[in-house]
Design an enzyme around this catalytic site. Structure first.
Site, mmCIF file in Angstrom:
data_model
loop_
_atom_site.group_PDB
_atom_site.id
_atom_site.type_symbol
_atom_site.label_atom_id
_atom_site.label_comp_id
_atom_site.label_asym_id
_atom_site.label_seq_id
_atom_site.Cartn_x
_atom_site.Cartn_y
_atom_site.Cartn_z
ATOM 1 N N ASN A 1 2.008 -3.214 5.295
ATOM 2 C CA ASN A 1 0.574 -3.498 5.305
ATOM 3 C C ASN A 1 -0.288 -2.246 5.194
ATOM 4 O O ASN A 1 -1.433 -2.313 4.749
ATOM 5 C CB ASN A 1 0.218 -4.271 6.583
ATOM 6 C CG ASN A 1 -1.267 -4.408 6.787
ATOM 7 O OD1 ASN A 1 -1.967 -5.021 5.992
ATOM 8 N ND2 ASN A 1 -1.774 -3.811 7.859
ATOM 9 N N TYR B 1 -7.570 2.783 -5.960
ATOM 10 C CA TYR B 1 -7.095 1.591 -5.255
ATOM 11 C C TYR B 1 -6.452 0.612 -6.225
ATOM 12 O O TYR B 1 -5.318 0.157 -6.024
ATOM 13 C CB TYR B 1 -8.270 0.941 -4.538
ATOM 14 C CG TYR B 1 -7.903 -0.141 -3.552
ATOM 15 C CD1 TYR B 1 -7.049 0.123 -2.482
ATOM 16 C CD2 TYR B 1 -8.428 -1.433 -3.673
ATOM 17 C CE1 TYR B 1 -6.726 -0.864 -1.557
ATOM 18 C CE2 TYR B 1 -8.115 -2.422 -2.759
ATOM 19 C CZ TYR B 1 -7.268 -2.136 -1.706
ATOM 20 O OH TYR B 1 -6.948 -3.116 -0.794
ATOM 21 N N LYS C 1 -2.454 -0.235 -6.274
ATOM 22 C CA LYS C 1 -2.054 -1.589 -5.899
ATOM 23 C C LYS C 1 -1.295 -2.269 -7.041
ATOM 24 O O LYS C 1 -0.352 -3.029 -6.812
ATOM 25 C CB LYS C 1 -3.269 -2.418 -5.490
ATOM 26 C CG LYS C 1 -3.858 -2.034 -4.138
ATOM 27 C CD LYS C 1 -2.878 -2.242 -2.995
ATOM 28 C CE LYS C 1 -3.532 -2.028 -1.646
ATOM 29 N NZ LYS C 1 -2.602 -2.267 -0.512
#
Length: 281
Positions: free
Chosen positions: A94, A158, A162
C-alpha cells in the site's frame, strides 16, 4: 456471514498507519487474520495499532517500522509478519506517493523518489512476500491508482510509476502462479485520506466528486473491502487483475445529450428519469 477463509492467516500491510492501510488492516483483523502494519513512522504505527485493537476485540496486531525502499527493511517486515514458522499468507503493498509538478521542471530527485517508493518498494514487497509464500501459496495485493492509465496533468511521476506498478503486478502474477501465489491490483478513486487531501481545496474536491458517477468521495474502507475480496477464498481463481474501486470515475465519458433530450421530451420527463427533481426536493 460469508466465510472468507482468513481466520488465523498472517498478513503484512505496508503504509498501515493511516488511510487505506489502516482500513485494510481493520478489514483483515475483522476476519480473524494476524496483521502486521509497517511504515516509516513508528509513532503513527503504534497509534494505528491502538485504534485497531480498540475496534476489534482480541485483535492480534504487530507493528514493524519499515522503509519499503530499503530491501532489508522489507525483508525484516515480512519475517515479523510471517511469525515463527516463516509462512506469510497475505501482503498488501500500500505504501506509495506522488510528486506533483510540470514535466519541464521535474528533477531527477522527484523522479527517483516516486520510482523508489511506488515501483521499487512494491517490487521488494512482492519479492520477499513471494519468498515467504513459496511453499504454501498466498495473496499479494498492490494499491495502484486511476492515474496509472488516465494521464494526470502535472502529476506525471505518479501516473508513470503507478502504470509501472501495474505492469509489475501482471508480470509477478505470471511468475508466481506456479507457487499458487495470486497477485492483483486495486485502483482507488478519490479517497479522503491524509495524503490525498494534502493541498486540496474544498472546491477542487467537489470537482472530482462531480466527475464521479456515484457522486461521492470514496472511503478507505471501500478499498479495504476490495482487498478483502482479493485475499479471500472467494477470489481463489483470480490473479493478474486490476479492479477499479472509484465510484465509476474511470469510465470513459462521451458527449452529454441531456440538454437535447430536454428540448425534445421536456423537463418533466427528464427530471423524472434523471432523478433531478428528487435531488432538488
Amino acid at each position: 456471514m460469508i466465510d472468507s477463509g482468513l481466520a488465523g492467516c498472517t498478513a503484512l500491510v505496508t503504509g498501515g498507519g493511516t488511510g487505506i492501510g489502516h482500513a485494510t488492516a481493520l478489514r483483515l483483523l475483522e476476519q480473524g487474520a494476524i496483521v502486521t502494519i509497517a511504515g516509516r513512522r513508528a509513532e503513527v504505527l503504534e497509534d494505528s495499532a491502538k485504534r485497531l485493537r480498540a475496534k476489534v476485540a482480541g485483535a492480534e496486531v504487530r507493528v514493524q517500522p519499515c522503509d519499503v525502499t530499503v530491501e532489508a527493511d522489507v525483508e525484516r517486515a515480512v519475517q515479523v509478519a510471517a511469525g515463527a514458522d516463516g509462512g506469510l499468507d497475505i501482503a498488501v503493498a500500500n505504501a506509495g506517493t506522488g510528486v506533483p509538478g510540470p514535466i519541464l521542471s521535474l528533477t531527477a530527485e522527484h523522479w527517483r523518489y516516486a520510482c523508489d517508493l511506488n515501483i521499487l518498494g512494491t517490487a521488494f514487497t512482492i519479492k520477499h512476500a513471494g519468498l515467504a509464500m513459496q511453499t504454501h501459496g498466498g495473496s499479494i495485493v498492490a494499491i495502484s491508482s486511476g492515474a496509472g492509465f488516465q494521464m494526470p496533468k502535472y502529476m506525471a511521476t505518479y501516473g508513470t510509476t503507478k502504470a509501472g506498478l501495474e505492469m509489475l503486478v501482471r508480470c509477478a502474477a505470471i511468475e508466481l502462479a506456479p507457487f499458487a501465489i495470486r497477485v492483483n491490483t486495486i485502483r482507488p478513486g478519490f479517497i479522503p485520506t491524509e495524503g490525498a487531501l494534502l493541498g486540496w481545496t474544498d472546491d477542487e474536491q467537489k470537482v472530482v466528486v462531480g466527475h464521479t458517477p456515484l457522486e461521492r468521495r470514496g472511503f478507505p474502507e471501500d478499498i479495504g473491502d476490495a482487498v478483502l475480496y482479493f485475499c479471500s477464498k472467494q477470489a481463489a481463481w483470480v490473479t493478474g487483475q486490476t479492479l477499479s474501486v472509484d465510484g465509476g470515475l474511470d469510465l470513459p465519458r462521451g458527449e452529454d445529450f441531456e440538454a437535447l433530450c430536454r428540448r425534445m421530451y421536456g423537463d418533466e420527463l427528464m427530471d423524472r428519469v434523471t432523478g433531478t427533481g428528487a435531488r432538488a426536493g
